[in-house]
Design a protein around this motif. Structure first.
Motif, mmCIF file in Angstrom:
data_model
loop_
_atom_site.group_PDB
_atom_site.id
_atom_site.type_symbol
_atom_site.label_atom_id
_atom_site.label_comp_id
_atom_site.label_asym_id
_atom_site.label_seq_id
_atom_site.Cartn_x
_atom_site.Cartn_y
_atom_site.Cartn_z
ATOM 1 N N MET A 1 0.605 -1.131 -0.004
ATOM 2 C CA MET A 1 0.059 0.066 -0.025
ATOM 3 C C MET A 1 0.919 1.106 -0.095
ATOM 4 N N ASP A 2 0.907 2.080 -1.022
ATOM 5 C CA ASP A 2 1.663 3.162 -1.384
ATOM 6 C C ASP A 2 1.217 4.299 -0.708
ATOM 7 N N LYS A 3 -0.086 4.709 -0.423
ATOM 8 C CA LYS A 3 -0.949 5.556 -0.032
ATOM 9 C C LYS A 3 -0.473 6.465 1.168
ATOM 10 N N ASP A 4 -0.169 7.548 1.500
ATOM 11 C CA ASP A 4 0.038 8.067 2.907
ATOM 12 C C ASP A 4 -1.212 8.693 3.430
ATOM 13 N N TYR A 5 -1.326 7.588 4.764
ATOM 14 C CA TYR A 5 -2.391 8.071 5.277
ATOM 15 C C TYR A 5 -2.231 9.017 6.717
ATOM 16 N N THR A 6 -1.034 9.343 6.626
ATOM 17 C CA THR A 6 -0.542 9.896 8.022
ATOM 18 C C THR A 6 -1.672 11.336 8.352
ATOM 19 N N LYS A 7 -1.881 11.901 7.212
ATOM 20 C CA LYS A 7 -2.831 13.171 7.675
ATOM 21 C C LYS A 7 -4.336 12.971 7.210
ATOM 22 N N TYR A 8 -4.675 11.660 7.184
ATOM 23 C CA TYR A 8 -6.089 11.467 7.196
ATOM 24 C C TYR A 8 -6.834 11.825 8.288
ATOM 25 N N THR A 9 -8.078 12.187 8.146
ATOM 26 C CA THR A 9 -9.140 12.382 9.065
ATOM 27 C C THR A 9 -10.086 11.414 9.107
ATOM 28 N N ALA A 10 -11.137 11.111 10.174
ATOM 29 C CA ALA A 10 -12.043 10.113 10.221
ATOM 30 C C ALA A 10 -12.894 10.182 9.160
ATOM 31 N N ASP A 11 -13.331 11.377 8.546
ATOM 32 C CA ASP A 11 -14.409 11.317 7.558
ATOM 33 C C ASP A 11 -13.628 10.772 6.308
ATOM 34 N N GLN A 12 -12.228 11.144 6.279
ATOM 35 C CA GLN A 12 -11.544 10.486 4.871
ATOM 36 C C GLN A 12 -11.277 9.145 4.978
ATOM 37 N N LEU A 13 -11.230 8.631 6.011
ATOM 38 C CA LEU A 13 -10.951 6.957 6.230
ATOM 39 C C LEU A 13 -12.417 6.506 5.918
ATOM 40 N N LEU A 14 -13.497 7.031 6.260
ATOM 41 C CA LEU A 14 -14.896 6.505 6.139
ATOM 42 C C LEU A 14 -15.336 6.550 4.428
ATOM 43 N N ASN A 15 -14.538 7.228 3.969
ATOM 44 C CA ASN A 15 -14.660 7.280 2.322
ATOM 45 C C ASN A 15 -13.686 6.635 1.474
ATOM 46 N N ASP A 16 -12.697 6.029 2.351
ATOM 47 C CA ASP A 16 -11.467 5.224 1.611
ATOM 48 C C ASP A 16 -11.913 3.685 1.405
ATOM 49 N N ASP A 17 -11.731 3.211 0.171
ATOM 50 C CA ASP A 17 -11.985 1.983 -0.035
ATOM 51 C C ASP A 17 -11.281 1.164 0.614
ATOM 52 N N PHE A 18 -9.743 1.154 0.734
ATOM 53 C CA PHE A 18 -9.101 0.291 1.612
ATOM 54 C C PHE A 18 -9.303 -0.056 2.819
ATOM 55 N N PHE A 19 -9.536 1.325 3.568
ATOM 56 C CA PHE A 19 -10.149 1.221 4.892
ATOM 57 C C PHE A 19 -11.189 0.527 5.167
ATOM 58 N N LEU A 20 -12.213 0.719 4.353
ATOM 59 C CA LEU A 20 -13.568 0.269 4.737
ATOM 60 C C LEU A 20 -13.323 -1.420 4.243
#
Length: 402
Positions: A1-20
């Motif tokens: 997984m190359d995506k940088d999640y370091t600055k992600y917020t909860a609402d961004q995580l809830l719209n992220d396919d890999f997290f879901l």
């Protein structure tokens, strides 16, 4: 997984396919990925916790169009506890963004079907999700495997391995001390023991309870038992010596049964690929709740047999040595049919053993040493009863002589 999640917020995580997808269909790799992200970035860890709070709320309200006001307020209080921010207005705006993210994510979550939820004393543990998180390739290993709560996999040598949990949190594996990663007390984390065919293992918990784990079995148990009860999950066969604690009953869960005890010795057989499940009581007393929610109480020398196909259980008296001797390294038979003997040997060694229609005409008494190879065990069986043994690819046919 190359995506940088370091600055992600909860609402961004809830719209992220890999997290879901990681939450709905976790794999060993995805679990390890998010654990690493949380360990390396405290800010991201807080956002992940907030996102998971909402996913957990969706799970319990999946058939509702909106959360009730009381539950919304409870969620808000949880979020405040998870956050160190003192800017309430920014957190209210943050909550609104998260709710928008959830609305966009509900359809995705429903299509995925199921997901791992946060563990708490008030929620029933989803043991099947924990099992399914283990890659299938690992289940074919020829060695005993211990999967720690941080997803670290350890292989254990030996035909009959021993694990002992200490009060301070360490594990002795075959007398070698292993330190576990320390976890927050409020989080329930689990270890998983996988015993392949032809192997056995024992586990001694910190409360003194000891279990023997037979061939082709899985056991899932918490690193630390909760304050109210001691609970483990079993697929396969185990024998237990439970330390008595009236304030913390011991519960063994299988796919179809819950067995509750205070202090006793008993055997549980619950292989998922077999229609019959059994509980044999050696001493003490156990309460069994089976698939139809019916409760049965066993006394010593009694066996509860549950038939999954007809969803019915029966209780009978038995010779317990025929069912528990395996923990000492041998199978004992007293006028048992050849069919029963071959079934147990097939299960233990992982090799198909079959016989013709006249199989029920032959019975046998004696002992078979499980420390020996299958070939030696069959040679011993051949000396006791009139049979011929013929190998056919990956199976073995047993023919009865007349």
């Amino acid at each position: 997984m190359d995506k940088d999640y370091t600055k992600y917020t909860a609402d961004q995580l809830l719209n992220d396919d890999f997290f879901l997808k990681s939450e709905s269909s976790p794999t060993a790799e995805s679990l390890l990925f998010w654990q690493k992200q949380m360990a390396e970035n405290k800010s991201l860890a807080a956002e992940i916790e907030v996102a998971r709070l909402f996913l957990n709320a969706i799970r319990t309200n999946v058939n509702k169009t909106a959360l009730p006001n009381s539950e919304s307020e409870a969620l808000w209080q949880c979020i405040e506890q998870k956050n160190n921010s003192t800017d309430r207005k920014s957190r209210q705006r943050y909550l609104l963004l998260s709710v928008i993210g959830i609305a966009a994510s509900i359809c995705i979550l429903l299509s995925l079907g199921k997901y791992i939820t946060l563990q708490s004393d008030k929620q029933e543990t989803n043991y099947l999700s924990i099992i399914e998180a283990i890659p299938q390739s690992d289940s074919t290993s020829s060695k005993v495997q211990l999967i720690l709560s941080n997803n670290e996999k350890m292989t254990i040598d030996g035909e009959d391995s021993q694990l002992e949990y200490k009060q301070e949190g360490s594990i002795n594996i075959n007398s070698q001390k292993i330190e576990q990663i320390k976890k927050e007390k409020q989080k329930t984390t689990f270890n998983q023991l996988i015993v392949p065919v032809g192997k056995r293992s024992t586990v001694t918990f910190s409360d003194g309870t000891k279990i023997w784990v037979n061939s082709d079995s899985k056991v899932i148990y918490p690193v630390v038992f909760s304050e109210k009860e001691r609970e483990i999950f079993v697929e396969g066969e185990i024998y237990l010596e439970v330390s008595k604690d009236e304030k913390k009953p011991f519960i063994v869960k299988t796919r179809q049964m819950d067995i509750k005890v205070l202090g006793t010795q008993f055997n549980v057989t619950a292989y998922d690929n077999e229609k019959d499940m059994q509980v044999v009581l050696v001493s003490g007393k156990v309460e069994i709740k089976s698939g139809n929610k019916h409760k049965d109480i066993l006394s010593p020398n009694e066996m509860f047999r549950y038939d999954k196909e007809i969803n019915q259980g029966t209780v009978s008296r038995v010779d317990i040595d025929d069912y528990v001797a395996w923990k000492d390294g041998y199978y004992q038979f007293k006028q048992q049919s050849l069919e029963v003997i071959l079934k147990k040997l097939s299960r233990y060694y992982g090799v198909l053993l079959y016989c013709g229609e006249d199989i029920n005409e032959v019975s046998c008494s004696g002992k078979l040493d499980l420390k020996e190879d299958l070939e030696d065990v069959l040679s011993s069986l051949k000396k006791a009863i009139p049979i011929e043994i013929e190998k056919k690819n990956e199976s073995i046919e047993i023919k009865v002589k007349h």
